[in-house]
Design a protein around this motif. Sequence first.
Motif, PDB file in Angstrom:
ATOM      1  N   ARG A  68       0.800  -1.235   0.000  1.00  0.00           N
ATOM      2  CA  ARG A  68       0.000   0.000   0.000  1.00  0.00           C
ATOM      3  C   ARG A  68       0.829   1.279   0.000  1.00  0.00           C
ATOM      4  O   ARG A  68       0.406   2.286  -0.557  1.00  0.00           O
ATOM      5  CB  ARG A  68      -0.968   0.007   1.197  1.00  0.00           C
ATOM      6  N   VAL A  78      -4.546   2.390   3.894  1.00  0.00           N
ATOM      7  CA  VAL A  78      -5.319   1.770   4.977  1.00  0.00           C
ATOM      8  C   VAL A  78      -5.014   0.272   4.929  1.00  0.00           C
ATOM      9  O   VAL A  78      -4.843  -0.294   3.844  1.00  0.00           O
ATOM     10  CB  VAL A  78      -6.834   2.038   4.788  1.00  0.00           C
ATOM     11  N   THR A  79      -4.961  -0.359   6.069  1.00  0.00           N
ATOM     12  CA  THR A  79      -4.610  -1.787   6.062  1.00  0.00           C
ATOM     13  C   THR A  79      -5.713  -2.621   5.405  1.00  0.00           C
ATOM     14  O   THR A  79      -6.888  -2.239   5.401  1.00  0.00           O
ATOM     15  CB  THR A  79      -4.402  -2.327   7.481  1.00  0.00           C
ATOM     16  N   GLU A  80      -5.300  -3.766   4.926  1.00  0.00           N
ATOM     17  CA  GLU A  80      -6.253  -4.658   4.255  1.00  0.00           C
ATOM     18  C   GLU A  80      -7.298  -5.183   5.234  1.00  0.00           C
ATOM     19  O   GLU A  80      -8.395  -5.571   4.831  1.00  0.00           O
ATOM     20  CB  GLU A  80      -5.533  -5.804   3.546  1.00  0.00           C
ATOM     21  N   ILE A  81      -6.959  -5.186   6.516  1.00  0.00           N
ATOM     22  CA  ILE A  81      -7.926  -5.681   7.520  1.00  0.00           C
ATOM     23  C   ILE A  81      -9.149  -4.761   7.554  1.00  0.00           C
ATOM     24  O   ILE A  81     -10.298  -5.208   7.433  1.00  0.00           O
ATOM     25  CB  ILE A  81      -7.236  -5.792   8.896  1.00  0.00           C
ATOM     26  N   THR A  82      -8.906  -3.479   7.650  1.00  0.00           N
ATOM     27  CA  THR A  82     -10.009  -2.515   7.661  1.00  0.00           C
ATOM     28  C   THR A  82     -10.728  -2.517   6.305  1.00  0.00           C
ATOM     29  O   THR A  82     -11.964  -2.446   6.243  1.00  0.00           O
ATOM     30  CB  THR A  82      -9.448  -1.115   7.987  1.00  0.00           C
ATOM     31  N   VAL A 117     -14.211  -3.288  12.530  1.00  0.00           N
ATOM     32  CA  VAL A 117     -13.436  -4.410  13.061  1.00  0.00           C
ATOM     33  C   VAL A 117     -13.385  -4.259  14.583  1.00  0.00           C
ATOM     34  O   VAL A 117     -13.018  -3.199  15.089  1.00  0.00           O
ATOM     35  CB  VAL A 117     -11.995  -4.393  12.505  1.00  0.00           C
ATOM     36  N   VAL A 118     -13.761  -5.311  15.304  1.00  0.00           N
ATOM     37  CA  VAL A 118     -13.625  -5.232  16.766  1.00  0.00           C
ATOM     38  C   VAL A 118     -12.514  -6.154  17.277  1.00  0.00           C
ATOM     39  O   VAL A 118     -12.040  -6.012  18.402  1.00  0.00           O
ATOM     40  CB  VAL A 118     -14.946  -5.529  17.516  1.00  0.00           C
ATOM     41  N   ASP A 119     -12.094  -7.087  16.443  1.00  0.00           N
ATOM     42  CA  ASP A 119     -10.934  -7.918  16.790  1.00  0.00           C
ATOM     43  C   ASP A 119     -10.457  -8.605  15.508  1.00  0.00           C
ATOM     44  O   ASP A 119     -11.243  -8.791  14.575  1.00  0.00           O
ATOM     45  CB  ASP A 119     -11.306  -8.968  17.843  1.00  0.00           C
ATOM     46  N   PHE A 120      -9.204  -8.954  15.496  1.00  0.00           N
ATOM     47  CA  PHE A 120      -8.700  -9.678  14.323  1.00  0.00           C
ATOM     48  C   PHE A 120      -7.537 -10.564  14.717  1.00  0.00           C
ATOM     49  O   PHE A 120      -6.906 -10.360  15.755  1.00  0.00           O
ATOM     50  CB  PHE A 120      -8.276  -8.706  13.207  1.00  0.00           C
ATOM     51  N   MET A 122      -4.245 -12.809  12.699  1.00  0.00           N
ATOM     52  CA  MET A 122      -3.563 -12.841  11.418  1.00  0.00           C
ATOM     53  C   MET A 122      -2.450 -13.873  11.451  1.00  0.00           C
ATOM     54  O   MET A 122      -1.765 -14.004  12.457  1.00  0.00           O
ATOM     55  CB  MET A 122      -2.966 -11.442  11.223  1.00  0.00           C
ATOM     56  N   ASN A 123      -2.320 -14.596  10.388  1.00  0.00           N
ATOM     57  CA  ASN A 123      -1.171 -15.497  10.268  1.00  0.00           C
ATOM     58  C   ASN A 123      -0.358 -15.076   9.059  1.00  0.00           C
ATOM     59  O   ASN A 123      -0.807 -15.240   7.936  1.00  0.00           O
ATOM     60  CB  ASN A 123      -1.637 -16.945  10.105  1.00  0.00           C
TER      61      ASN A 123
END
Lengths: 263, 348, 347
Positions: A68, A78-82, A117-120, A122-123
């Motif tokens: 990014r 912005v991160t891919e998680i969001t 997102v309230v929690d995540f 990642m591996n």
Amino acid sequence: MIFLGIDIGSLSCDAVLIDEEKNILASSVILTGAKNIESIARAKKNVLDAAGIMEKDIRSIISTGYGRARVKEKDAAVTEITCHAKGIKHVIPETRILIDIGGQDSKVMRLDPDGNVVDFAMNDKCAAGTGRFLEAMARALEVDITELGDLDKGATSDLVLSSMCTVFAESEVISLIACGTEQKEIAKGLNRSIAARTNSLVKRVAKNIDGLTVSMSGGVARNKGVVKAISESMNLEKINTPETPDIIGALGAAIIAFEKIHG
Amino acid sequence: MMYDHFDNAVKGITDKLNQDPEGINARKKYVLELSKLGKKLYSKDENIAWCGVTAPFDLLGSMDVTSCFVEFVGALLSSTQTAGYFFEEAEDSGFATDSCAYHRAVMGAVLKNAMPEPDFIIGTSSPCTAGLAILENFAHQYKKDFFLLNVPQNYTQDAIKYLSSQLEEMVRFVSDHTKRPLSKQKLGIALENFNTSSTLLKEIYDLTKTKPSPVDNNILKDFGTVITLLMGSQEGIDICQAFKDELNHRIKTRRHHDSKEKIRLMWIQNRIQYPFPINEMLEDLGAVIVVDELNDVTWEPMDPDNPFESIAKRMISIPFSMNASERIKHLQDLACAYRIDGAINPCH
Amino acid sequence: MNKKIGFTCAYTPVPLIEAAGFSPFRIFPESKAPDQAGHLLHDNLCPHVKKVLDRALADDLPELEGMVFINSCDSMRRLADAWHEAKPDDPIILLDLPSGINSLSLDFLSKEYERLAKTLFKWNNEPFSTEKIKDEIAKWNLLAASVKKIEGIMSRNYFPGIASGLQEIINTAATDSTDKALVMAQNKIEPEKPAKGGQSPVFVFGNLLFDPKVYDLFEEWNMHVTASDFCTTSRFVTQVDTKADDNIFRSMAISYMEQTPCARTMDTTKPGNIAQKIVQRAKESNAKGVIVFTLKFCDPYLARIPMIRQALQKESIPFLMLEGDCTMGSMGQQQTRIEAFTEMLGV
């Protein structure tokens, strides 16, 4: 006004253009390759050409994915998680657990009803269970990656691959082939192994998933065998997959671009 | 579930022993006693303490407390191939996948509320920091009172005094929970039993030194660590006597000459608990594990007139928990005494 | 320039080193020394300990007059063992550190600290002096008070650069001298840059995070570090409460045991109390989220993560666990997680 989201992953570079109503005008998925700056330019050109839009018409650009920071013209990264959370909220709004298996990593997000997102979890320590892993397994099974999704049809054994390290799993697959194990059984074993990994990631964000809608994004969501194995391992009737799971990150980025302007 | 497991084991082994009343069957008698202990631990009508490995089980036994170390459960889950389920629970909660498998399994069992409920917990700072951390988790999760025995690493007068004072405090802690004071007479008997068991243990280990050794790869597996749970009791003496008798019988009948011992091995640390045919594989190769690092008597006899200091000295002087040079020296001594050809060191 | 004494653990009282006429030299696990520790220690061992040993094996250290080890955990015990092999000529002292806090353990530790003090004076051929120790403690306490003030400023507002500046002060105290650190601290009490908004307030804790550049990265990744609890930050600069006991060594024992809440030390009357302490510190520092940085294979921390997670969940405080070797090298890998966490927390 037009908004562009670009997701530069390790395997693919995806772009999505949306309009004022958040309608998708065009999308593109290309291989990232070794030169990601060129891929970014190509993906952008693809969506602009497809939508018949000039670059100057783009009001805002958000980039996401591991590359990014490499998007020079971005307004923000912005991160891919969001971004995946935002993207899935747009296409499957009831999603509360999102599994994203990408080329190089896998993530699980727990979302609130507003798509936040309230929690995540990642591996990204190893390629186990990711797109790269599946590519290596397809190579070992001597099939095209696109054939892998249906390869487990009719499998009956309860074989599970014991190795999840890509290198060891590849040699385990080769050994199984050498022992005469059928391709479909190996494919099923592979899927079960990925499912176990994914399920463990899910448990880190939600011990109990009763009543929670689970969806999956990322390229691996196209692999029906993996999706089925994950739903079986989680005792779910179904895992929702969007029509175009590989553009969810870029779509989320485009929506964030829209929201940054419109608040 | 685990109560039934032990109950079935007690019934099954008792039946087998009854079928062969004249036989020595040391290992069966040993497993029977451990199964009885397991049953007590999983019953609800005993004073139960879960402990660290180096806790003074003889002292606790003399106070009518049924006690055991938590790694016993880790080994049990492993040998019954049920550890995987508990590993997952521990890992999903953030406990690292590459941490000690004994403690990961116990941690999972703690988090799943699958451990038998103790009345209190006694942690020991040796032999490892992970074991103590798991016991703290156990006490926290089950809301149980916790007593910590800090076992110093350096064998000094200050260290002995510090640990013996802690043992006295532990007695007060236990009495507060059981509502029973320590009986000096009972403690004296427990220590005498411990001494008798220790003497028998030395004799057992001396027998195993002979060449070829009367042991096979299974008979003294995990013996040294686990027998400490019983050594303060008459049952412990009986078990040790049975092992001594069995080894003497083997020597007398020259049964051990059939083992075709070609290679004598030392096993460092404790054995593999999950079903894995390493013992048979080694036997096929003519390799016999003649000594385990933890099968040794490294303490002086207990002094019933000075019980706490004696126990403190015993707890500190375990070479496995001391610095590397002490441990290596101990391994070297064992290597010479048992005339070994090689050693196996597993990583749990 | 004073001769140096090496050490590796936050339970090592620097005032004793300085009182004996030495300079402290905490060996941080930062080195380009090749990975050789595996020759002496198991691969699945704490990367902190292995990297420190790598430095010894590669002679990547200043000249040391001696080493102080504390057997705070299994890895530290093994490091002391390996040091005998790696540096057989180094004078070494290994202190026995109790795991629980109670009257007996404080008595024992006070004797251990006294043994350390006497050993250090002997190593420097200096006459043992309680007065010198008290003087050094007074100076150290001034530093600790300054550090507390800076931490207070950090928790109230986001001042860019303050977290890395604080780390530089603490590193100076660990690797050079309390005097120099004190001068730096007094200059830092007034922030150089004005307060800013727009960052997510986060409390960070774990084993060690010593590189000041890490804190600048955190700021780049939208984090406002409201407070930190590492053995390289607040746990290291332990204020010695000289009024706690008439015996100075017992005062030190009380202060270090009670104020240095490494996961390996427990309050046996409240098992799992570390989790409540983390919640309390996060709240006191006005953090919206908590991040733990743990070293791989660090049992004392890893085993307590589940209860810390539970306690934070109960308070609805988001929590992120990051595992690595706690150096800049491994921090890049964590960028996405940290950024996603701050995006999740918001401002």
